[in-house]
Scaffold this active site. Sequence first.
Site, PDB file in Angstrom:
ATOM      1  N   ASN A   1      16.266  -8.059 -37.890  1.00 37.21           N
ATOM      2  CA  ASN A   1      15.170  -8.762 -38.581  1.00 37.21           C
ATOM      3  C   ASN A   1      15.730  -9.367 -39.856  1.00 37.21           C
ATOM      4  OD1 ASN A   1      13.375  -7.841 -36.732  1.00 37.21           O
ATOM      5  ND2 ASN A   1      12.120  -6.659 -38.165  1.00 37.21           N
ATOM      6  N   GLY A   2      15.204 -10.513 -40.262  1.00 36.82           N
ATOM      7  CA  GLY A   2      15.656 -11.116 -41.518  1.00 36.82           C
ATOM      8  C   GLY A   2      16.602 -12.272 -41.248  1.00 36.82           C
TER       9      GLY A   2
ATOM     10  N   ARG B   1       2.139  -9.191 -35.315  1.00 33.52           N
ATOM     11  CA  ARG B   1       2.914  -9.779 -36.405  1.00 33.52           C
ATOM     12  C   ARG B   1       3.339 -11.208 -36.091  1.00 33.52           C
ATOM     13  NH1 ARG B   1       5.307  -5.510 -39.592  1.00 33.52           N
ATOM     14  NH2 ARG B   1       7.053  -6.848 -40.075  1.00 33.52           N
TER      15      ARG B   1
ATOM     16  N   GLU C   1      -5.631 -22.240 -40.098  1.00 29.83           N
ATOM     17  CA  GLU C   1      -4.638 -21.363 -39.474  1.00 29.83           C
ATOM     18  C   GLU C   1      -5.060 -20.857 -38.104  1.00 29.83           C
ATOM     19  OE1 GLU C   1      -3.600 -17.597 -41.375  1.00 29.83           O
ATOM     20  OE2 GLU C   1      -5.560 -17.522 -42.301  1.00 29.83           O
TER      21      GLU C   1
ATOM     22  N   LYS D   1      -8.373 -20.430 -43.698  1.00 30.45           N
ATOM     23  CA  LYS D   1      -8.790 -19.705 -42.485  1.00 30.45           C
ATOM     24  C   LYS D   1      -8.983 -20.678 -41.332  1.00 30.45           C
ATOM     25  CE  LYS D   1      -8.054 -16.447 -43.307  1.00 30.45           C
ATOM     26  NZ  LYS D   1      -7.688 -15.609 -44.401  1.00 30.45           N
TER      27      LYS D   1
ATOM     28  N   LYS E   1       2.313 -12.038 -39.270  1.00 31.78           N
ATOM     29  CA  LYS E   1       1.447 -11.235 -40.126  1.00 31.78           C
ATOM     30  C   LYS E   1       2.128 -10.881 -41.436  1.00 31.78           C
ATOM     31  CE  LYS E   1      -2.190  -8.902 -41.217  1.00 31.78           C
ATOM     32  NZ  LYS E   1      -3.290  -9.740 -41.727  1.00 31.78           N
TER      33      LYS E   1
ATOM     34  N   CYS F   1       9.618 -11.026 -36.934  1.00 33.55           N
ATOM     35  CA  CYS F   1      10.365 -10.179 -35.990  1.00 33.55           C
ATOM     36  C   CYS F   1       9.996  -8.706 -36.139  1.00 33.55           C
ATOM     37  CB  CYS F   1      11.859 -10.310 -36.253  1.00 33.55           C
ATOM     38  SG  CYS F   1      12.460 -11.980 -36.108  1.00 33.55           S
TER      39      CYS F   1
ATOM     40  N   TRP G   1      10.802 -13.850 -33.894  1.00 34.12           N
ATOM     41  CA  TRP G   1      10.072 -15.002 -34.430  1.00 34.12           C
ATOM     42  C   TRP G   1      11.155 -15.968 -34.874  1.00 34.12           C
ATOM     43  CZ3 TRP G   1       9.243 -17.323 -39.365  1.00 34.12           C
ATOM     44  CH2 TRP G   1       8.079 -18.107 -39.457  1.00 34.12           C
TER      45      TRP G   1
ATOM     46  N   HIS H   1     -12.413 -37.572 -57.698  1.00 35.58           N
ATOM     47  CA  HIS H   1     -11.070 -37.967 -58.165  1.00 35.58           C
ATOM     48  C   HIS H   1     -10.120 -38.201 -56.994  1.00 35.58           C
ATOM     49  CE1 HIS H   1     -12.326 -37.249 -62.229  1.00 35.58           C
ATOM     50  NE2 HIS H   1     -12.749 -36.040 -61.887  1.00 35.58           N
TER      51      HIS H   1
ATOM     52  N   GLU I   1      -9.757 -20.709 -49.534  1.00 32.51           N
ATOM     53  CA  GLU I   1      -9.591 -19.664 -48.521  1.00 32.51           C
ATOM     54  C   GLU I   1     -10.270 -20.069 -47.200  1.00 32.51           C
ATOM     55  OE1 GLU I   1      -7.778 -17.258 -48.121  1.00 32.51           O
ATOM     56  OE2 GLU I   1      -8.758 -15.931 -46.702  1.00 32.51           O
TER      57      GLU I   1
HETATM   58  C1  F6R Z   1      -3.697 -15.946 -44.290  1.00 31.11           C
HETATM   59  C2  F6R Z   1      -2.787 -14.855 -44.577  1.00 31.11           C
HETATM   60  C3  F6R Z   1      -1.558 -15.153 -45.349  1.00 31.11           C
HETATM   61  C4  F6R Z   1      -1.165 -13.943 -46.220  1.00 31.11           C
HETATM   62  C5  F6R Z   1       0.184 -14.216 -46.907  1.00 31.11           C
HETATM   63  C6  F6R Z   1       0.569 -13.095 -47.850  1.00 31.11           C
HETATM   64  O1  F6R Z   1      -4.824 -15.507 -43.590  1.00 31.11           O
HETATM   65  O2  F6R Z   1      -3.002 -13.739 -44.160  1.00 31.11           O
HETATM   66  O3  F6R Z   1      -1.710 -16.305 -46.116  1.00 31.11           O
HETATM   67  O4  F6R Z   1      -2.159 -13.727 -47.166  1.00 31.11           O
HETATM   68  O5  F6R Z   1       1.176 -14.364 -45.935  1.00 31.11           O
HETATM   69  O6  F6R Z   1       0.682 -11.883 -47.185  1.00 31.11           O
HETATM   70  P1  F6R Z   1       0.582 -10.515 -47.966  1.00 31.11           P
HETATM   71  O7  F6R Z   1      -0.799 -10.373 -48.486  1.00 31.11           O
HETATM   72  O8  F6R Z   1       0.921  -9.464 -46.936  1.00 31.11           O
HETATM   73  O9  F6R Z   1       1.601 -10.565 -49.067  1.00 31.11           O
END
Ligand code: F6R
Length: 614
Positions: free
Chosen positions: A98-99, A27, A494, A491, A609, A2, A74, A510, A487
């Site tokens: 928010n929250g 976000r 997501e 990527k 985000k 949000c 959100w 395994h 990672e």
């Molecule tokens: C994936 C991604 C998330 C963030 C995670 C932590 O591409 O961006 O997995 O890494 O939400 O966010 P931060 O780094 O802001 O604590």
Amino acid sequence: MCGIVGGIAERNISDILIEGLKRLEYRGYDSAGLALINNKNILRERRVGKVINLEEAAKEQHLNGHIGIAHTRWATHGKPTETNAHPHISGKVAVVHNGIIENYVEIKSELEQLGYIFVSQTDSEVVAHLIAEAMKTHPTLFNAVQSIVPRLKGAFALGIVHADHPEDLIAVREGSPLVIGVGIGEHFISSDQLALLPITNRFIYLEEGDIAHLTRTSVEIFKNHGKERIERPTKELDATVSHASKGEYKHFMLKEIYEQPEAIQQTIAQALNDNALRDDFLSDAVTSFQNIDQIQIIACGTSYHAGMIAKYWAEQLIDLPCQVEIASEFRYRSPVIIDRTLYVCISQSGETADTLAALRDTQKRAKDKGLNISTMAICNVPTSSMVRETDHHLLTLAGPEIGVASTKAFTTQLSALMLLLLKIGQVKKRLAESQLTEIVASLWHCPKVILDTLQHNAEILRLSELFVEKQHCLFLGRGTNYPIALEGALKLKEISYIHAEGYAAGELKHGPLALVDNEMPVVILAPKDDMLDKLKSNMEEVQARGGELFVFADEHSGIANKERQHVVDIPTVNPWLAPIIYSIPVQLLSYHVAVLRGTDVDQPRNLAKSVTVE
Ligand code: F6R
């Protein structure tokens, strides 16, 4: 997640609020709304979907007002519908939130007994009704808000206006970020300063428990839930509006992938001379480093993967024990807090709820037990809660990262972690001078190697076409490239929504080998290092089961293209820094697959985000 924007000015702020919401779109959200006070009436519009829908509605209705609040939602409690979108109204009160209000069920039933009718399924609506009720017994909007805040449990940021008080905007911060933008004869609020950059670069950062009373010409802040007046400093930012534009790129993610050479250059330049660490680099932390016997890293998602690599580095390079844990587990499993430990939080945003809670919990437990620990943030946002609440910090100078999928934040985190370990190794005399010089030289060389790696973009685009119809994918790596396999899988899943898993290549037999057939693409990260021969055996295991290999390999790895084995030659790199370089092809691969599948690359479904709620 949000987003909040609000303001009070002499001019009509409708467009400013909408522009602010647009700047928060990155976000992640699913509906948007706006309320303005005009002639002692609340004018509200809300729409499901993108901010542009709200903008069109606001234009059609000629929404106009000099005070107002706006929100991108959100969904947490209740579906993404217009009724559940903010602002929520009760009589003459309008609220954005928010929250999460954890005790909303209990408050709701109390308010229902008093005759309040709830129209949404949200937790947020209770706040509007609580304030409306409090207005019956309190002389001002500020007093009414102050009286209800202690009732709310959870993490929240609030923006509040009242139709009969068009000169007052109230803001509350309790666990969710909120910043005040200071203009000339006008004031604004937002959950992210980025929203306000077109109108001001002067900001006041609220602290937990602050309630602020904004008029056009004044800002009064009260701490401890509004009990005690406090002055908070106004800080000037040098971030410019242009940072948040896509420029020539189709997506923020692609722009951010290409910004990595510069981002890493900036991050390392704050720490390095020509061939050594600068004396002033982390000089405030030297005593802390002298007094530690180990490191504990706490982070989420991509930042956690950066931490996993740092564990390999810390133990191999400077012989220092290092643990790394996902913050959402760490915070709830009552971990033993260990004396003489450096607790490192890694976070792009510095506001991730789980990481922040794990940090605070660690600090509290250490204090209760009288332990000698230090805390450090590796973070991309200098004004964030994590930076402000840790003993020391090391900034990643990646610039704003807008794409939800982290790219340049990740590789700058890795660069920063290496710098941190070099410094600790130097302070604790656990690092040979020659090794330090070698790694420093490689770090300086890193931006150039990334540029060379980016030259393979067209080749990676061609390979990505072979993934478009796939349902599943495996990523394999060994050593520090095992976290890069994780990672890469994160990527891909997501942003392209293809199911992907990352594995340490040695784990293949395994279990995951059972998944391999001729429909399974397997991405291999194969730098030239001590593990290369073992990795080649793992590749044989995949090929023997019909799997198709996509190999990112050092040009000297001796791995060649052949049937069902596609090889992209990556420039040779010092093995210590291979995970930084091997991040690039997996980012590009995921990006192109997502674009070909037509997904929303910068704002993938269901994701946000900055994850400021649990
Ligand atoms: C994936 C991604 C998330 C963030 C995670 C932590 O591409 O961006 O997995 O890494 O939400 O966010 P931060 O780094 O802001 O604590």
